[in-house]
Design an enzyme around this catalytic site. Structure first.
Site, short mmCIF file in Angstrom:
data_model
loop_
_atom_site.label_atom_id
_atom_site.label_comp_id
_atom_site.label_asym_id
_atom_site.label_seq_id
_atom_site.Cartn_x
_atom_site.Cartn_y
_atom_site.Cartn_z
N GLU A 14 10.82 -4.42 4.40
CA GLU A 14 10.96 -5.83 4.02
C GLU A 14 10.57 -6.03 2.55
OE1 GLU A 14 9.37 -4.63 6.66
OE2 GLU A 14 9.17 -6.10 8.26
N GLU A 51 -4.38 -7.54 15.33
CA GLU A 51 -3.92 -6.21 14.94
C GLU A 51 -5.08 -5.20 15.05
OE1 GLU A 51 -0.38 -5.48 12.16
OE2 GLU A 51 -2.08 -5.08 10.88
N GLY A 80 -4.87 -2.33 5.38
CA GLY A 80 -4.07 -3.45 4.85
C GLY A 80 -4.72 -4.80 5.09
N ARG A 81 -5.14 -5.05 6.33
CA ARG A 81 -5.68 -6.39 6.65
C ARG A 81 -7.11 -6.58 6.13
NH1 ARG A 81 -4.52 -3.29 10.83
NH2 ARG A 81 -6.12 -2.59 12.28
N LYS A 128 9.50 -0.99 14.39
CA LYS A 128 9.99 -0.55 13.06
C LYS A 128 11.03 0.55 13.24
CE LYS A 128 5.87 -0.80 10.11
NZ LYS A 128 4.97 0.04 9.34
N HIS A 156 -3.13 -34.00 17.77
CA HIS A 156 -1.94 -34.76 18.17
C HIS A 156 -0.88 -33.81 18.71
CE1 HIS A 156 -3.57 -38.40 16.27
NE2 HIS A 156 -4.16 -37.51 15.50
N LYS A 186 0.84 -1.20 0.00
CA LYS A 186 0.00 0.00 0.00
C LYS A 186 0.88 1.26 0.00
CE LYS A 186 -3.67 2.06 2.81
NZ LYS A 186 -4.54 1.86 3.97
#
Ligand code: G6Q
Length: 559
Positions: A212, A352, A266-267, A517, A383, A206
């Site tokens: 990253e 978030e 974003g999410r 950050k 398990h 965005k």
């Protein structure tokens, strides 16, 4: 929740919890033969069963009162009206507009945004057709076989999860890969399997400034340029971003940019061009089905009375388990390998959005809010960690997500049905075991039937008792297909919204990720500086020095 816990509705719920706390869910089921019918909802192939929670009809009506007191209906209207409900960033949260296929207007600051959305959808369609049909060719004239989405967080988790979930609908001969981690091993591992001539990168960011993503994008660009030359960038890179300037600086031409808007968080962005990898993989018609599923859930969320409203009920059940029964985690267990990334997707969506310390007005929240989400596909979790969910002291509510029909590929239909039956039997067995438990009396007669008695029996007995009365929801999808996946995601988006409103939180910002950050940007130059680090605490300084010492001693491999 700053003052909500002081309201009479909250107090009434606390008193009600004390009244019913001694009643076991076994008894609730025994007393109420219609319990499943009363505590389940259905919408177009998606069944939501919340009957295996320690609630009565009264609990739910008190919870609905609480939602009304928190102003849920008003906030819902404000969200759909495009008001700037993300107050710390002064933005709307209008992701439902992205899946509005009805033609009705959606406005932000008085401006209808539907024509821009539709224009972008047309661009996406044209791109998907071009890549899927082979019209889009790489620099050497070969069609595209591999798409690599480079993005992180909201620009990765949604499309990555959905491409895996809908792999059955993916185009044969076209693969989608997702690189998010700045750990070079991620990009390296993906590139090692690919041919630059037939690979197309989607740089999804965005802001187009995320460290990253930019480092991964640059390394990918070098990989293409080294093998195909600078001119190949145009044929091997497209971008999805709101920051056209930065994309241009990277060297991607305007015709290869897919845009979206600052009112898409974003999410919440999988419905926008951030879903480009998914749309290309499954085709635009299927992507439209995906949008339509979410739209159906939006309409249900707007129209259904709160008492029969899926996202509202899912949210309220969570509030009950968290705030009144003391649960602080939530297990998301898809009994579907295709939904393996769904728990990770929901982790971001819920944690978030609602993992905040203060209410919208900046005052401290006076109780814990978002639970810790975790999960794995069933039956693997059985398990591994299910032991604790059955018998550990702390309450861990579960959402089981079950798919009725399996997709066939290599296995025969009969084999698939066999696998599916075992899978689903396990899911249903887990929710029943959590609800019923096993009493000491039941364990005793079981052990006696096995021939045990006396001290041997007494010693074993407490280990085999299950308390039961443990909450779970079951969401049963008839089929995992674009439409039902769209519904499922929108269900959880609105659940998150409902809970945020009740807790009094702005669910659409994420300031909590900033400090790390900022510090990373400070530490980065220190890792290559000759001067010793003194800027931090003794632990961080020592770790930096240890890293530098290691690389001083092993520097030959970087030359
Ligand atoms: C999501 C967050 C966050 C964001 C990533 C990537 O709601 O805002 O996860 O999606 O930080 O950001 P960019 O898309 O700007 O690279």
């Amino acid at each position: 929740m700053a003052s909500l816990s002081k309201t009479s509705q909250w107090q009434a719920l606390s008193a009600h919890r004390d009244e019913i706390s001694a009643v076991h869910m076994r008894d609730l089921f025994d007393r109420e033969p219609e319990r499943f019918k009363n505590f389940s909802l259905e919408l177009d192939g998606l069944l939501f069963d919340y009957s295996k929670n320690p609630v009565t009809g009264q609990t739910l009506s008190l919870l609905v009162d609480l939602a009304r007191t928190a102003g849920l209906e008003g906030w819902r209207e404000r969200m759909f009206a495009g008001e700037a409900i993300n107050t710390t960033e002064n933005r709307a949260a209008l992701h439902p507009a992205l899946r509005n296929r009805s033609g009705k207007p959606f406005t932000v600051a008085g401006k209808d945004v539907m024509s821009e959305i539709n224009r972008e959808l047309d661009n996406i369609r044209a791109f998907t057709v071009s890549v899927r049909s082979g019209i889009w060719k790489g620099a050497n004239g070969q069609p595209i076989c591999d798409i690599v989405n480079i993005g992180i967080g909201g620009s990765d988790l949604g499309p990555g999860m959905a491409c895996q979930a809908l792999a059955h609908y993916g185009k044969a001969g076209l693969d989608c890969h997702f690189v998010s981690n700045v750990d070079g091993a991620h990009l390296d591992g993906v590139l090692a399997r690919l041919n630059p001539q037939t690979t197309l990168f989607i740089i999804a960011s965005k802001t187009f400034t995320t460290h990253e993503t930019m480092l991964n994008a640059n390394s990918a660009r070098d990989w293409i340029v080294t093998s195909l030359g600078e001119d190949a960038v145009e044929k091997h890179f497209v971008a999805v971003s709101t920051n056209r300037e930065k994309v241009a600086e990277f060297g991607i031409s305007a015709s290869n940019i897919f845009g979206f808007w600052d009112w898409v968080g974003g999410r919440y962005s999988i419905w926008s061009a951030i879903g480009l990898s998914l749309a290309t993989y499954i085709g635009m018609d299927k992507f439209e089905d995906f949008l339509a599923g979410a739209e159906a859930m939006d309409n249900h969320f707007i129209q259904a009375p709160l008492e029969r409203n899926m996202p509202v009920m899912l949210g309220l059940i969570g509030i009950w388990n968290n705030n009144f029964l003391g649960a602080s985690s939530l297990a998301i267990l898809p009994y579907s390998q295709a939904l393996a990334r769904f728990p990770a997707y929901l982790q971001q969506l819920e944690m978030e959005s609602n993992g905040k310390a203060v209410a919208r007005d900046g005052t401290a929240l006076d109780g814990h809010c978002v639970p810790t989400l975790f999960g794995e596909p069933g039956t693997n979790g059985q398990h591994a960690f299910m032991q604790a969910i059955h018998q550990a002291e702390r309450l861990i509510p579960v959402d089981f997500i079950v798919v009725a029909e399996a997709h066939e590929n290599v296995l025969t239909p009969h084999q698939h049905f066999q696998h599916q039956q075992v899978l689903v039997a396990n899911a249903f067995a887990q929710s029943e075991a959590l609800m019923r438990g096993k009493t000491a009396r039941e364990v005793r007669s079981e052990l006696e039937a096995q021939g045990l008695c006396g001290s041997e029996l007494e010693k074993l007995l407490p280990h085999k008792v299950f308390p039961g009365n443990r909450p779970s929801n079951t969401i049963l999808l008839e089929r995992l297909e674009p439409r039902t996946l769209g519904m499922l995601i929108a269900l959880y988006e609105h659940k998150t919204f409902v809970q945020g409103i009740i807790w009094g939180i702005n669910s659409f910002d994420q300031w909590g990720v900033e400090l790390g950050k900022h510090l990373a940007a400070e530490i980065l130059p220190e890792l290559s500086s000759d001067a010793a680090s003194h800027n931090h605490n003794s632990s961080t300084n020592a770790l930096i020095e240890r890293f530098k010492a290691y690389h001083r001693d092993n520097s030959s491999h970087r030359t």
